[in-house]
Design a protein around this motif. Structure first.
Motif, PDB file in Angstrom:
ATOM      1  N   ARG A 136     112.883 -58.721 -91.553  1.00 34.17           N
ATOM      2  CA  ARG A 136     112.463 -59.861 -90.743  1.00 34.17           C
ATOM      3  C   ARG A 136     111.016 -59.700 -90.300  1.00 34.17           C
ATOM      4  O   ARG A 136     110.469 -58.595 -90.303  1.00 34.17           O
ATOM      5  CB  ARG A 136     113.338 -59.972 -89.492  1.00 34.17           C
ATOM      6  N   ASP A 140     110.681 -62.723 -85.441  1.00 35.96           N
ATOM      7  CA  ASP A 140     112.128 -62.916 -85.513  1.00 35.96           C
ATOM      8  C   ASP A 140     112.867 -61.801 -84.781  1.00 35.96           C
ATOM      9  O   ASP A 140     113.873 -62.041 -84.117  1.00 35.96           O
ATOM     10  CB  ASP A 140     112.598 -62.974 -86.963  1.00 35.96           C
ATOM     11  N   THR A 141     112.396 -60.574 -84.898  1.00 43.05           N
ATOM     12  CA  THR A 141     113.085 -59.463 -84.244  1.00 43.05           C
ATOM     13  C   THR A 141     112.865 -59.498 -82.742  1.00 43.05           C
ATOM     14  O   THR A 141     113.711 -59.047 -81.975  1.00 43.05           O
ATOM     15  CB  THR A 141     112.610 -58.109 -84.801  1.00 43.05           C
ATOM     16  N   GLN A 143     112.884 -62.191 -81.042  1.00 39.73           N
ATOM     17  CA  GLN A 143     113.802 -63.197 -80.545  1.00 39.73           C
ATOM     18  C   GLN A 143     115.226 -62.659 -80.438  1.00 39.73           C
ATOM     19  O   GLN A 143     116.059 -63.222 -79.753  1.00 39.73           O
ATOM     20  CB  GLN A 143     113.794 -64.419 -81.471  1.00 39.73           C
ATOM     21  N   ALA A 144     115.503 -61.558 -81.138  1.00 39.37           N
ATOM     22  CA  ALA A 144     116.843 -60.970 -81.083  1.00 39.37           C
ATOM     23  C   ALA A 144     116.999 -60.181 -79.792  1.00 39.37           C
ATOM     24  O   ALA A 144     116.024 -59.810 -79.143  1.00 39.37           O
ATOM     25  CB  ALA A 144     117.045 -60.043 -82.284  1.00 39.37           C
ATOM     26  N   ARG A 253     121.933 -54.233 -83.398  1.00 41.28           N
ATOM     27  CA  ARG A 253     121.007 -54.934 -82.506  1.00 41.28           C
ATOM     28  C   ARG A 253     119.867 -54.054 -82.008  1.00 41.28           C
ATOM     29  O   ARG A 253     118.803 -54.554 -81.682  1.00 41.28           O
ATOM     30  CB  ARG A 253     121.764 -55.559 -81.331  1.00 41.28           C
ATOM     31  N   SER A 284     121.903 -60.078 -88.823  1.00 39.70           N
ATOM     32  CA  SER A 284     121.406 -58.826 -88.252  1.00 39.70           C
ATOM     33  C   SER A 284     119.914 -58.934 -87.947  1.00 39.70           C
ATOM     34  O   SER A 284     119.128 -59.353 -88.797  1.00 39.70           O
ATOM     35  CB  SER A 284     121.640 -57.665 -89.219  1.00 39.70           C
ATOM     36  N   PRO A 285     119.492 -58.543 -86.739  1.00 42.26           N
ATOM     37  CA  PRO A 285     118.069 -58.542 -86.421  1.00 42.26           C
ATOM     38  C   PRO A 285     117.323 -57.372 -87.060  1.00 42.26           C
ATOM     39  O   PRO A 285     116.099 -57.394 -87.161  1.00 42.26           O
ATOM     40  CB  PRO A 285     118.049 -58.427 -84.893  1.00 42.26           C
TER      41      PRO A 285
END
Length: 294
Positions: A136, A140-141, A143-144, A253, A284-285
């Motif tokens: 990612r 994006d990561t 935002q996880a 996570r 999956s992040p």
């Protein structure tokens, strides 16, 4: 070609994240890094020839700039670049079959940017005979959900393991990554009670604990020779009752990498990607490594 890690490049943020991850992987493996862009061919009549030539120049610049950055950040790393024409799934799968590891960008369930997102990356994962890692973008990561420390720091490797099927390539990849990175390996095996369990449990509540104990013992037995082979790797194992995909997404996570296997089999409609691999790719992040096995 000498041993190398391949990266499929486009102009998406995920692609750059994949290249930087792959540069670290190549350094750890002691092999070269190869950056490749696939020019979709044939060019449609709606795309003028001059525009197509401009795109080639733009992607050639992208490859050079990314290669220069990788060399600066990883002194001593050999970096090569290449461009090919054709259909991206076929070209990238062919490249993946010649590499130690192939790394592609992935945006999970987000929007679509670049040819590496969505159907192309899934096609490569389903067809490649060697490990493929989907990465990612940092956006994006972020935002996880953050890691256990609350600061978003990711560490450790999560391995999803199905002890009902021999999967030495998956175990070898996960233990090798943990050893090279000096990180903890967290192994998760999910099991589900048989359909009749619900009725049997009413008569004998101890059945559930017995099934769980057998699952834990089976997991320990599967890991025992690998612990001996990699004594420096700290292994934490867990056998849980529940859907494998949900358990793995939750476990990943705060992880730096999630590793799952994919059985090399074909369905009547083409290469098959199991539902667990499909689910973790999208949810999956953490970067996800998909390792094929027979």
């Amino acid at each position: 070609m000498t041993p190398h890690v391949t990266v499929g490049m486009d102009e998406s943020p995920e692609s750059l994240a994949a290249a930087l991850w792959a540069a670290e992987e190549a350094t750890l493996l002691g092999v070269a890094l190869h950056l490749v862009h696939v020019e979709e061919w044939p060019v449609t009549a709606e795309v003028p020839v001059l525009a197509a030539e401009s795109l080639v120049e733009r992607f050639d610049t992208l490859l050079r700039d990314t290669a220069d950055r990788a060399r600066r950040e990883r002194p001593g790393l050999e970096v090569t670049t290449g461009m090919s024409r054709g259909r991206a799934p076929a070209e990238l799968t062919a490249a993946a079959n010649e590499a130690e590891v192939t790394v592609l960008g992935s945006r999970g369930l987000g929007g679509v940017v670049g040819f590496l997102i969505g159907s192309v990356s899934l096609a490569v994962v389903a067809r490649a005979r060697r490990p493929v890692v989907l990465v990612r973008s940092p956006r994006d990561t972020r935002q996880a959900p953050a890691g256990a420390g609350g600061d978003g720091t990711r560490s450790g490797i999560v391995l999803g393991l199905d002890i009902e099927h021999p999967c030495d390539p998956v175990l070898a990849f996960a233990f090798g990554e943990a050893a090279r990175r000096g990180e903890e390996l967290r192994v998760v095996h999910s099991w589900n009670p048989p359909p009749t369990y619900g009725y049997a449990a009413i008569l004998d509540p101890g059945i559930g604990s017995g099934l769980g104990q057998r699952a834990a013992e089976g997991l320990a037995g599967t890991l025992r020779p690998w612990r001996s082979r990699f004594p420096a790797v700290r292994v934490v194992e867990r056998a849980v009752a529940g859907p494998a995909a949900a358990e793995l997404v939750d476990a990943s996570r705060n992880a730096g990498l999630l590793v799952v296997g994919r059985r090399s089999r074909r369905s009547p409609v083409g290469p098959h990607l199991g539902h667990v691999a499909h689910a973790v790719i999208h949810h999956s992040p953490a970067p996800v490594a998909i390792v094929p096995f027979e």
